[in-house]
Design a protein around this motif. Structure first.
Motif, PDB file in Angstrom:
ATOM      1  N   GLY A 207       0.789  -1.230   0.000  1.00 54.55           N
ATOM      2  CA  GLY A 207       0.000   0.000   0.000  1.00 54.55           C
ATOM      3  C   GLY A 207       0.818   1.276   0.000  1.00 54.55           C
ATOM      4  N   ARG A 208       2.116   1.131   0.013  1.00 57.92           N
ATOM      5  CA  ARG A 208       2.974   2.313   0.037  1.00 57.92           C
ATOM      6  C   ARG A 208       3.608   2.510  -1.332  1.00 57.92           C
ATOM      7  NH1 ARG A 208       8.053   3.539   4.127  1.00 57.92           N
ATOM      8  NH2 ARG A 208       8.722   5.406   3.035  1.00 57.92           N
ATOM      9  N   ILE A 209       3.539   3.725  -1.839  1.00 59.12           N
ATOM     10  CA  ILE A 209       4.102   4.022  -3.160  1.00 59.12           C
ATOM     11  C   ILE A 209       5.616   4.054  -3.042  1.00 59.12           C
ATOM     12  CG2 ILE A 209       4.269   5.785  -4.973  1.00 59.12           C
ATOM     13  CD1 ILE A 209       1.398   6.676  -3.969  1.00 59.12           C
ATOM     14  N   ILE A 210       6.298   3.248  -3.832  1.00 55.10           N
ATOM     15  CA  ILE A 210       7.761   3.263  -3.737  1.00 55.10           C
ATOM     16  C   ILE A 210       8.413   4.016  -4.902  1.00 55.10           C
ATOM     17  CG2 ILE A 210       7.961   1.244  -2.248  1.00 55.10           C
ATOM     18  CD1 ILE A 210       8.683  -0.376  -4.745  1.00 55.10           C
ATOM     19  N   THR A 211       7.619   4.314  -5.925  1.00 53.66           N
ATOM     20  CA  THR A 211       8.154   5.158  -7.013  1.00 53.66           C
ATOM     21  C   THR A 211       7.565   6.561  -6.859  1.00 53.66           C
ATOM     22  OG1 THR A 211       6.357   4.399  -8.435  1.00 53.66           O
ATOM     23  CG2 THR A 211       8.462   3.246  -8.625  1.00 53.66           C
ATOM     24  N   ASN A 212       7.893   7.188  -5.713  1.00 51.00           N
ATOM     25  CA  ASN A 212       7.201   8.432  -5.399  1.00 51.00           C
ATOM     26  C   ASN A 212       7.977   9.695  -5.799  1.00 51.00           C
ATOM     27  OD1 ASN A 212       9.111   8.438  -3.429  1.00 51.00           O
ATOM     28  ND2 ASN A 212       7.693   8.681  -1.700  1.00 51.00           N
ATOM     29  N   ASN A 213       8.688   9.621  -6.910  1.00 52.06           N
ATOM     30  CA  ASN A 213       9.269  10.826  -7.500  1.00 52.06           C
ATOM     31  C   ASN A 213       9.590  10.544  -8.962  1.00 52.06           C
ATOM     32  OD1 ASN A 213      11.764   9.438  -7.633  1.00 52.06           O
ATOM     33  ND2 ASN A 213      12.172  10.018  -5.499  1.00 52.06           N
TER      34      ASN A 213
END
Lengths: 750, 750
Positions: free
Chosen positions: B671-677
């Motif tokens: 549930g956590r975005i790991i490609t957040n940039n």
């Protein structure tokens, strides 16, 4: 009516008493620069050179600007275009702006100011308007130093004087009056996107400021936003002057592309800002033995200072009111606004009327004395009324409560019983009573007719709260309270949910200036026009919900129709469900003035208010001090939308009038003001005003006013000084013909 | 027409390219505080306690606020009220806001953030919408995790499939898409006088922000001012989300009585802001051998994330367009927006249509393949046209340029010549061509009809310059240019003097959101309504000056009547002399949608635009890389008010569509975005887009649109992905049924 006519709490009361209100100097930007003004050191000079190089070198200085840096037109736009934003080759008064220094702090800016080197040659100066009118006087304006002259020629003045049994002639003088607003002049200008600029500041007339900023920068008006911030008093002093301050701030912001603050010190404000014109008034008046006035001849001169600013219009208002609220068949008036090498005079509560009224209401008293009549009786014989005509031949057809006001004021003051011939009074402390009356043309009148219009924006939100915006300003007079009451009444919305937003020139088209006691009538009617459209839509929805026809009544937050009711808030919600248009632009303009400048004849204003004041004084004839024991002030204002606020206006006007009459004394030496702060320039304190100011309001409705209202801003000041002068005469037998009535004048008067 | 239809320079071009434009972070106040957000560290938690004491003790911290400090209602107002401004007892996604820290600098605020102690218990989480729909799934929303379900039942689906010669069924998936606006979310809130508050920021929908601020603070809407600042991109991502950011900033400002800035970092923006919904679409379609489609059955599931936000409406638009621009007699659609423990999804250019369109236009291609038909021919057999009906039974009566668009695009792309059966292609590098079409209901449609309205303020200044204000926003799409062109055209005012001001909720009543490609039609018509009134007044003055009757024509800055002419500027001056009302509030609303939620039948929108795209690709079948050689995009938009801007929109949409098709891949773990940039999340660069994007504009006028205009914002993205997927199939014979079409999918596909 539930809301109009009730004394609702002022909309701005809480913020002002708690310190929450934000004045322009409270606005912070973080990256703002500070501007200060370099000014003429002498009253009349020819500029040889301005050297700003050293000033520019000081660390922290962002710019030093002269007229050469102005991208637009170097003229403050007003009645004439004679006043440059920054002096070019000459300065005509001490304190005239020459250059602007912009720096990261006020301190640095002031330091740099001292490094500007001005080379100049002194020119001969003239300080007295009568001197300035002489042929050989130094020339400041045109060929004769006369900014404008008016005349009134009604009837046959010679025949009038021939018919008179008694003719007297007297000359009166009045001094400057300083507005003494608590907040000095100040502006914050900041760049917006798209080459546009926003100017925030203390002002009465956002659209004058708009014209000024557009002029100095040479950019279209739609790219400028002028926003009035909470204004700490104005009284006319923020009519024309903010145009200069805003022009300067805008120029500095435009040239540095940074926010720039320009806030005047008190001394600077005194030195350079407009004042009430000193007046010189010669009157000759004739009457029959029975008191009927047969002729009046007035010569009225205003000391305009170095630039015209509003002098032509101030002169005009003074001129058309110069013979008082009387029906006189034969009238001859000549008036002149004259240039002198002093600070330009401008608008001040009363706008040329207090000077003329002091003279006129004094001479009426002098005439009564000559006729050995009670001065009230003499006045009553000549008062304006329905069917009578003003000096300009304006036939009064409606809304004239003068006699009612006079009757009520003289009754509560017990005037006739207290008025005794002064000859009989003895002792060091002597008491007396005096009366004076006035009338006041509401609005700008014939000479300002192109500006006699106003807009309003009214928007109802889906939670039922209402936003009102107008082009006129709140400057302490209570306009925003009165205007929200009017909106609330028409819409049927609770007063508490009606809010008003600060004026912004991008919201409302040019609504003229906030002057001339015109806001209630003009902005009030514009609001009514907008609200009526909105109300018609709401009523339609209400009828539709109830499936009935006929009138919808609003009361206590409900709409009633066909025996059913729905709350205001539910009705608004339903309007939103139906996507009804819930915002409107209202507009109002007045027609019908006919004044002709050539003859001075015609209808000068659309309506008049009428006032009567009585002062009871106690004079120490050895010290020359005057104590006002009681003051009575009555006004026919058509309708008091908020009676408590009306009372406040009337009391405030009385205090300012008392200051004008007794205390306020601006002293100049060689054209330079030397009493340029509140240590030198005395205004009345709580100790100087009577404990007992009694107010009378008469409501002779003006059919075109909002709920019958006319206007009230200025009348409460106008007749105060002559009422006091007449009371002093009544106490002492001494007729003081110049303002202020300083103790020495009483002591040394024969 | 002189102005409408010509490619005027963008009103905001100069400021944006020179860096003069001011974004919210460029606004300085000097005394502002900075807020940062404390967020949920896990996707689903029960909060046991929040200890802010230590954080508060840090020097420079002005406050740490939780839901307990909210004076109003702790609900972000939107379609549902399920989303709290600050979490109370549970958090449903990683990054959900729990508390706000306000300090004198961002650094101190971030330092304090680390001192907040959160005690919590993990709850079971669900990340896949199909899993979440199962009975035993953890509950996030209601009893079944379904935010909303829609259905369409037209004709007889069973009979439709029986009549078919060929029936196929396929399932498609689409991933998230991130808006990738250049400017992250940000707001500046500052106290105004009178307990009111002003909120400045980057946003699409000032009136949503108004609702939010009013909710969280519990103050009337008329005491709040929401002002949109220059907005650096939005694409739907600034529709609902700014309500949260503004609510937070306003809360902090309200509680500290100071200006407060809240600007998101890129990572925070990725973590917590809405995205395009991942979609799951199963379609069964049947057709006769001749290509006539007899039945279509769609199951359409959107992954809504933790809160409803706009999911119900996104789902609805996707649903009613889910069967494509085809006239199909028998339609059965079931659709669901489902809750999962992930960042809430929301609005994104296309609004539920790109997912459905990818599926639908892919299966049409697959059907053609089954039928051994050219996919263009199959489409032509079924296209919507005048007299045909949409999936919801909406009879098309006017303004349908679909066939024209398709004919032009296939002609310039030489589609039929280039299209060859993929079976015949050989070698590592293979070329192919693909086509896809779409239609798009302009505006909010039946499910948003209460908001389908717009206001406008138009004010002409005495120097002739014009100010326009609307309730819809410029976010890069060119709305302000198009709207000023419309005002200029109607008024006869030169385009250069017509300016538009940033949206402000105190100027214009609720004008609905700036979404759904509705601004040209809605705000455009509101402007027309205001301008027509103003023009009528000007025309009256012109006729009066010339003493003529009849029509006044405007051309090249002049008004012509009775053989005479007067310049626009002189006519305005004369209007001012006559005190004509020179400002108006325009308003527009649309009626007539009839969609019935129970059956899914009825007129869903007031009109539709029609689009066709063709992609030519080159695929490296060993590396799986796709190069778009040429891209053709054609649209019937009724009227291009500014053809150059329309082209720009179409090109931009193509690029964003290419990103959606090939590159943009949001990866989540637990549930956590790991490609957040933008290092992890790849969007197309100048190197990834075809040199040759060819644009076709067809103008089948919509009678109620401004000059016939419909809308263009979203269509340029919608059909891009299926056109590319179809081209890849045409090149390689590989049918990729999920987005993005990453190289590995091509390489490993059988």
């Amino acid at each position: 009516m539930e809301i109009v006519g009730s004394s609702k709490i002022r909309k701005d009361a809480f913020d002002k008493v708690t310190g929450k209100a934000r004045f322009v100097d409270d606005y912070k930007r973080g990256d703002e620069l500070y501007a200060v003004t370099f000014r003429s050191p002498r009253p009349h000079i020819k500029i040889i050179s301005i050297d700003t190089e050293e000033a520019k070198k000081i660390e922290g200085v962002a710019g030093v600007f002269t007229y050469k840096d102005i991208p637009g037109v170097n003229k403050v736009p007003l009645v004439f275009d004679d006043y440059p934003f920054l002096a070019e080759d000459v300065c005509k008064f001490y304190g005239q702006p020459i250059a602007l220094v912009v720096a990261v702090s006020k301190e640095i800016a002031r330091k740099a100011l001292k490094k500007i080197k001005l080379k100049y040659k002194e020119l001969p100066a003239v300080f007295d308007p009568l001197e300035a009118m002489k042929k050989d006087a130094p020339k400041i304006y045109g060929k004769d130093n006369v900014f404008r002259a008016y005349k009134i020629r009604k009837g046959d003045i010679n025949r009038g004087f021939k018919e008179a049994d008694v003719v007297i002639e007297r000359t009166y003088r009045t001094n400057y009056q300083v507005h003494s607003y608590l907040e000095t002049q100040g502006m914050l200008a900041e760049p917006s996107i798209d080459g546009s600029i926003t100017v925030y500041g203390t002002m009465q007339c956002p659209f004058y400021v708009l014209d000024a900023v557009s002029n100095i920068l040479g950019i279209p008006q739609s790219k400028i936003r002028v926003v009035q911030t909470t204004t700490g008093g104005a009284f006319g002093g923020k009519e024309d002057v903010p145009s200069i301050v805003a022009g300067h701030a805008a120029l500095c912001s435009f040239l540095t592309n940074r926010p720039v603050k320009l806030i005047y010190t008190r001394e600077e404000d005194f030195d350079s800002m407009s004042k009430r014109h000193p007046g010189w008034i010669n009157i000759k008046i004739g009457a029959k033995r029975n008191g009927k006035i047969t002729a009046i001849k007035v010569k009225y001169v205003l000391d305009g200072g170095a630039f015209a600013t509003l002098s032509p219009i101030v002169l005009w208002r003074g001129t058309v009111h110069s013979t008082g609220p009387y029906d006189i068949e034969n009238v001859w008036v000549d008036s002149f606004a004259v240039a002198t090498n002093k600070v330009p005079c401008g608008a001040f509560r009363g706008f040329g009327q207090p000077q003329a009224n002091f003279a006129n209401e004094s001479i009426i008293d002098e005439l009564a004395h000559e006729l050995k009549m009670n001065p009230l009786e003499l006045r009553k014989k000549n008062f304006l009324d329905i069917g009578k005509k003003t000096a300009t031949g304006h036939l009064i057809k409606e809304s004239c409560g003068l006699k009612k006001v006079v009757d009520k004021i003289t009754k509560i003051s017990n005037f006739n019983k207290k008025w005794k011939d002064p000859q009989n009074k003895k002792g060091r402390i002597r008491r007396g009573i005096g009366i004076a009356t006035s009338f006041y043309g509401v609005g700008l009148g014939a000479e300002g007719k192109f500006l006699e219009k106003a807009g309003a924006h009214v928007q109802i939100f889906k939670d039922g709260s209402v936003l009102v915006a107008v082009g006129n300003t709140e400057m302490g007079q209570g306009a925003f309270t009165v205007l929200t009451q009017i909106a609330s009444e028409i819409l049927g919305a609770p007063y508490e949910v009606v809010n008003i937003i600060e004026p912004d020139t991008t919201r409302i088209p040019d609504s003229g200036p906030t002057v001339a006691s015109r806001t209630t009538v003009m902005s009030g009617n514009a609001i009514i026009n907008a609200c009526k459209i909105l109300r018609r839509r709401i009523d339609g929805v209400v009828r539709d919900i109830f499936n009935v026809r006929g009138k919808v009544i609003s009361k206590n937050g409900y709409y009633y129709a066909g025996g059913k009711r729905i709350s205001y808030f539910d009705a608004v919600k339903e309007c939103y469900n139906r996507r009804v248009k819930m915002a409107e632009q209202g507009f109002y303009r007045v027609e019908g003035t006919t004044f002709d400048r050539k003859t001075g004849i015609g209808d000068a204003y659309f309506t008049y208010t009428y006032s009567c004041m009585v002062a009871e004084v106690e004079v120490d004839i050895e010290l020359g001090t005057v104590k006002i024991l009681r003051f009575y002030s009555g006004h026919d204002i058509g309708k008091a939308v908020n009676p408590k606020l009306a009372e406040g206006q009337i009391e405030g006007g009385a205090v300012q009038g008392i200051g004008y009459a007794l205390y306020e004394n601006l002293v100049l030496e060689e054209g330079r003001i030397i009493t340029n702060n509140f240590t030198g320039y005395i205004i009345p304190t709580i100790k100087d005003i009577p404990d007992d100011i009694r107010v009378v309001i008469v409501e002779e409705k003006y059919p075109n006013g909002p709920y019958g209202a006319k206007g009230l801003g200025e009348p409460p000041l106008i007749a105060a000084a002559p009422a006091i002068a007449n009371a002093i005469f009544n106490a002492t037998g001494k007729r003081i013909r110049s303002l202020p009535i300083l103790p020495e004048k009483i002591v040394f008067q024969e």
